[in-house]
Design a protein around this motif. Structure first.
Motif, PDB file in Angstrom:
ATOM      1  N   ALA A   1       0.848  -1.204   0.000  1.00  0.00           N
ATOM      2  CA  ALA A   1       0.000   0.000   0.000  1.00  0.00           C
ATOM      3  C   ALA A   1       0.879   1.248   0.000  1.00  0.00           C
ATOM      4  CB  ALA A   1      -0.888  -0.010   1.235  1.00  0.00           C
ATOM      5  N   PRO A   2       0.423   2.323  -0.644  1.00  0.00           N
ATOM      6  CA  PRO A   2       1.195   3.572  -0.565  1.00  0.00           C
ATOM      7  C   PRO A   2       1.213   4.076   0.880  1.00  0.00           C
ATOM      8  CG  PRO A   2      -0.883   3.915  -1.758  1.00  0.00           C
ATOM      9  CD  PRO A   2      -0.782   2.440  -1.466  1.00  0.00           C
ATOM     10  N   ALA A   3       2.360   4.572   1.315  1.00  0.00           N
ATOM     11  CA  ALA A   3       2.492   5.001   2.719  1.00  0.00           C
ATOM     12  C   ALA A   3       1.432   6.039   3.080  1.00  0.00           C
ATOM     13  CB  ALA A   3       3.888   5.564   2.969  1.00  0.00           C
ATOM     14  N   GLU A   4       0.962   6.777   2.081  1.00  0.00           N
ATOM     15  CA  GLU A   4      -0.028   7.836   2.348  1.00  0.00           C
ATOM     16  C   GLU A   4      -1.358   7.269   2.843  1.00  0.00           C
ATOM     17  OE1 GLU A   4       1.420   7.784  -1.050  1.00  0.00           O
ATOM     18  OE2 GLU A   4       3.064   8.596   0.142  1.00  0.00           O
ATOM     19  N   SER A   5      -1.582   5.967   2.605  1.00  0.00           N
ATOM     20  CA  SER A   5      -2.876   5.454   3.059  1.00  0.00           C
ATOM     21  C   SER A   5      -2.834   5.052   4.539  1.00  0.00           C
ATOM     22  CB  SER A   5      -3.354   4.296   2.171  1.00  0.00           C
ATOM     23  OG  SER A   5      -2.401   3.276   2.152  1.00  0.00           O
ATOM     24  N   PHE A   6      -1.684   5.160   5.162  1.00  0.00           N
ATOM     25  CA  PHE A   6      -1.584   4.922   6.605  1.00  0.00           C
ATOM     26  C   PHE A   6      -2.199   6.109   7.346  1.00  0.00           C
ATOM     27  CE2 PHE A   6       0.884   5.911  10.474  1.00  0.00           C
ATOM     28  CZ  PHE A   6       0.547   4.802  11.232  1.00  0.00           C
ATOM     29  N   LYS A   7      -2.952   5.808   8.416  1.00  0.00           N
ATOM     30  CA  LYS A   7      -3.576   6.910   9.156  1.00  0.00           C
ATOM     31  C   LYS A   7      -2.594   7.450  10.186  1.00  0.00           C
ATOM     32  CE  LYS A   7      -7.881   8.687  10.576  1.00  0.00           C
ATOM     33  NZ  LYS A   7      -7.131   9.939  10.638  1.00  0.00           N
TER      34      LYS A   7
END
Ligand code: GLU
Length: 548
Positions: free
Chosen positions: A338-344
């Motif tokens: 997953a792209p790191a940006e999808s981490f909350k």
């Protein structure tokens, strides 16, 4: 004292008003919860991990919430400024994937809330300076360096808190005549805040990282404008973050001691206080104790270090995420692609005492990140790095992209990809032997007689056929093994080593050393396939000749 008259005398050229600035820079029209934040670095030419930590925190908070991230250049300290530093700053942050929505850019300013370089905002600060003076909330101070030094000495001798406060605030209540006389004499002055705070008073304050804080009021008449009319950090912070409509101030916790003053200043100016996110320092282990990373002692503090070593940006990014949010690592394990940006991301998860920076851990993260890249991606990034930091190697990589990509594809793509590379600097050692100029001369284990090694290599040459599949290829190696009195049965060898000359592993190593110049290499069958028949044979012949 007529403060309005004093304000006119001190700031005769200011015609703008706070009201007109409010109109010019209206509140931003964003939904509730959108974080408007900024990076506000000083252009000292040194961009460091701390900047990245602060940058990623603000970037995530802004973009995750559908808000805005802007770049403000805090260039009020001309003495510390290095030529070209703004460009270095912008380029470095861009390299690390910090995208600004507005603010200072290489080609000037972009956005409606500028100028975004503080030195260009002098006129704006003066509007508010004038307002404060006209309300009796700020006053000129004509103290000389000598007077301030004498004051400090007196305070130290009396074991009192040093600073310009209370009875020591020499110019706080001086008459208009005194002020006018100094102005007439052309003496320099600074503008000071008239503090109404008392150290007897405390109040509660909520910081997004530090949690609930008990704050003691500020009683110091801090400087707002220096004698050249340029604001101090404190004053610029209040004016800029208000007018740029910052909702969250993300900054290093070295500003915590002056936070009481900042809170007071926002109130005095009639500004709504933003939320604060005070980030602790980056620490490292030094022996058995922790200390702050230091510019002087730790080259790894500078971001240029990671570029030169050849850490992919993504690896540094992932590592910083790991130290900022402790649950990032688990999330990454569950979502490897997953792209790191999808981490909350949550600022609340930051360690209030600061994060521990661990170089070995970064290296580990980087190995994982590189192992998940495609060969093409690795080729692109490695070549870009090599062109800058090892141009000879860069030329080789560029000369035959398909060849280099085949090499880099070894062991990639499966469930358990190889993890040979942590940084691009490792690549030459790992794959250099594929290029004749980087091939080391073979050095064989002296445990085996030269004639034995020669015999093994000759037998291999005699049986070698590039068209063999890996099964047939290995069967041939095994045949040489037993024919030579070595064994393929590791258990039998362990039980009775004296019964054999060695094992199939020794035979493979001899061939490996002949072909790669190393005792360790990626899968030898694949290596030969990539080198091709002619070069494999030539290398083995050369090795045999070296044994003669
Ligand atoms: N120029 C300040 C610094 O570099 C900015 C702090 C802030 O973000 O407000 O520390």
């Amino acid at each position: 004292m007529d403060y309005k008259v004093l304000a006119e005398i001190l700031f005769p050229d200011v015609t703008d008003t706070p009201e007109s600035l409010e109109e010019k820079f209206p509140p931003r029209n964003y939904p509730e919860g959108a974080v408007i934040t900024r990076m506000a670095p000083s252009p000292t030419g040194f961009v460091h991990l701390g900047n990245l930590v602060q940058g990623l925190t603000s970037e995530r908070m802004a973009h995750q919430s559908g808000g805005v991230l802007f770049l403000r250049v805090e260039d009020t300290d001309a003495k510390r400024e290095v030529p070209g530093a703004v460009e270095v700053l912008i380029n470095t942050l861009k390299h690390y994937g910090i995208q600004f929505d507005e603010g200072a850019t290489i080609d000037g300013d972009a956005g409606l809330y500028g100028p975004y370089r503080q030195r260009q905002r002098a006129a704006i600060y003066h509007v508010y300076a004038k307002k404060l003076v006209s309300e009796g909330q700020a006053y000129p101070c004509f103290c000389t360096e000598e007077e301030l030094a004498a004051m400090r000495e007196k305070q130290e001798a009396a074991k009192e808190t040093t600073g310009y406060y209370g009875p020591y605030a020499m110019w706080r209540d001086r008459s208009m005549e005194d002020i006018q006389a100094q102005l007439d004499a052309g003496n320099p002055w600074v503008l000071r805040f008239r503090s109404t705070g008392s150290i007897e008073n405390q109040f509660k304050f909520d910081d997004l990282v530090k949690g609930k804080l008990t704050i003691t009021e500020n009683n110091v008449d801090h400087v707002l404008l220096k004698s050249d009319g340029i604001p101090t950090y404190h004053f610029a912070h209040a004016v800029d973050d208000h007018l740029m409509r910052t909702t969250h101030v993300v900054r290093g916790d070295e500003w915590l001691p002056t936070l009481p003053f900042h809170i007071q200043l926002f109130k005095a100016l009639g500004f709504k206080l933003p939320k604060y996110v005070h980030i602790g320092p980056l620490m490292k282990m030094d022996g058995s104790s922790k200390r702050k990373l230091s510019k002087r002692k730790d080259p790894e503090l500078a971001l240029t270090f990671y570029k030169a070593e050849g850490f992919p940006v993504k690896a540094v990014y992932e590592y910083i995420m790991t130290i900022l949010n402790s649950n990032f690592e688990d999330w990454r394990r569950a979502n490897p692609d997953a792209p790191a940006e999808s981490f909350k991301f949550s600022p609340k998860k930051l360690n209030p005492a600061g994060s521990l920076f661990d170089y070995a851990k970064l290296t580990d993260v980087s190995k994982n990140v590189i192992s998940r890249m495609t060969a093409e991606e690795v080729y692109g990034l490695l070549t870009e790095w090599a062109k800058e930091f090892d141009p000879g190697f860069g030329e080789k990589l560029e000369a035959d992209p398909a060849y280099a990509t085949r090499i880099l594809a070894i062991g990639r793509g499966g469930k358990k990809p190889r993890k040979d590379l942590a940084v691009w600097k490792d690549a030459k050692d790992y794959m250099g032997f594929f290029y004749d100029e980087y091939l080391d001369a073979p050095v064989f284990d002296e445990k085996f007689d030269k004639t034995v090694v020669t015999d093994v290599l000759n037998r291999f040459l005699a049986s070698f056929d590039i068209g063999d599949d890996s099964g047939v290829w290995f069967d041939k190696v095994k045949a040489i093994t037993t024919d030579m009195g070595f064994t393929t049965d590791m258990k039998a060898y362990k039980a009775d080593p004296a019964a054999y000359k060695g094992t199939v592993a020794d035979i493979s190593t001899m061939i490996r050393v002949a072909v790669t110049g190393k005792t360790n290499s990626p899968d030898l069958y694949t290596v030969m396939q990539i080198l091709g028949s002619e070069r494999t044979i030539q290398r083995i012949r050369d090795a045999i000749a070296s044994l003669a």
